[in-house]
Design an enzyme around this catalytic site. Structure first.
Site, PDB file in Angstrom:
ATOM      1  N   TYR A 161      -4.924   3.742   9.314  1.00 13.05           N
ATOM      2  CA  TYR A 161      -4.758   4.204  10.698  1.00 13.05           C
ATOM      3  C   TYR A 161      -6.096   4.541  11.336  1.00 13.05           C
ATOM      4  CZ  TYR A 161      -2.384   6.739  14.519  1.00 13.05           C
ATOM      5  OH  TYR A 161      -1.924   7.174  15.744  1.00 13.05           O
ATOM      6  N   ASP A 182      -4.727  12.218  22.118  1.00 11.14           N
ATOM      7  CA  ASP A 182      -3.374  12.082  21.574  1.00 11.14           C
ATOM      8  C   ASP A 182      -3.275  12.650  20.169  1.00 11.14           C
ATOM      9  OD1 ASP A 182      -2.727  10.852  23.917  1.00 11.14           O
ATOM     10  OD2 ASP A 182      -2.355   8.873  23.068  1.00 11.14           O
ATOM     11  N   ASP A 208       0.814  -1.213   0.000  1.00  9.76           N
ATOM     12  CA  ASP A 208       0.000   0.000   0.000  1.00  9.76           C
ATOM     13  C   ASP A 208       0.849   1.265   0.000  1.00  9.76           C
ATOM     14  OD1 ASP A 208      -2.444  -1.243  -0.157  1.00  9.76           O
ATOM     15  OD2 ASP A 208      -2.725  -1.369   1.999  1.00  9.76           O
TER      16      ASP A 208
END
Length: 234
Positions: free
Chosen positions: A138, A125, A26
């Protein structure tokens, strides 16, 4: 590949191709998408990486698959990109734009707004903006929503939020997402497709929207999004 192309009457060239064939994972696909943005050249992937969600075929399918492709048996899917602006300029991402704490163990204070409407401040975060192609990367690992190819929208997902109400959202075209760093003295790291782009200093902001350019994904007709999704996550 040259032999298969020759059998089909196709020519292998590096100059002005009508189709780009990528042998890799990817990450290699993302680089090919970036290199061909705005050129109208579709990119076809053969997975030689670990995951290969964007690839149309596996290595053992190479010859058979390429014969089909070189005979014209493929479809092209337009995938939206992301345009993002910050103090350092403007750029484009294919998969995702991430603003995250630049210090391990440090929580960031993020102020966010969508389409000019303020949505308050969240301790987290970081925050992920993802395209449909990036929603299975992600974004997915942070429990963000998955967008099927063909949906003209982006996802917005917080990374480890210290809140029970900071939920992922799907944002349509035409709505800018503005994220402002409200830390007292700690910058955000700004990453696009996994590459560090800049730092967002305290008080500064990054604006993310769906871009005008599209990634052109070539795929075999039977290698659909749901076929890959079922194979990868089923």
């Amino acid at each position: 590949m040259r032999a298969v192309a020759g059998e089909s009457g196709a020519e292998v060239t590096e100059d002005d191709p009508e189709l780009v064939v990528v042998l890799g994972g990817d990450g290699t696909m993302l680089r090919a998408f970036h290199e061909n943005l705005g050129r109208g050249v579709p990119v076809l992937g053969v997975n030689f990486g670990r995951f290969g969600f964007l690839a149309s075929m596996q290595p053992d399918e190479l010859e058979t698959g390429l014969r089909r492709v070189f005979s014209g048996d493929y479809v092209v899917i337009e995938l939206p990109t992301l345009e993002f602006e910050h103090a350092g300029g403007r750029s484009v991402a294919v998969n995702d734009v991430v603003a995250a704490t630049s210090e391990i163990g440090s929580v960031s204070e993020l102020e966010w707004a969508i389409g000019g409407e303020p949505l308050g401040t969240v301790l987290a975060d970081g925050i992920i903006h993802a395209t449909p192609s990036g929603s299975t990367a992600y974004n997915l690992s942070n429990n963000g929503p998955v967008l099927m190819w063909g949906i003209d929208a982006m996802t917005v997902t917080f990374i480890a939020p210290h809140s029970l109400v900071a939920r992922p959202l799907v944002v349509p075209r035409g709505r800018d997402v503005v994220v402002t760093n409200r830390n007292a003295d700690t910058p955000f790291a700004l990453l696009a497709d996994g590459q560090r782009e800049a730092e967002i200093e305290p008080g500064a902001a990054v604006t993310v929207r769906l871009g005008e350019a599209c990634s052109m994904l070539a795929t075999l007709p039977d290698a659909t999004f749901l076929t890959r999704f079922r194979s990868a996550f089923g």
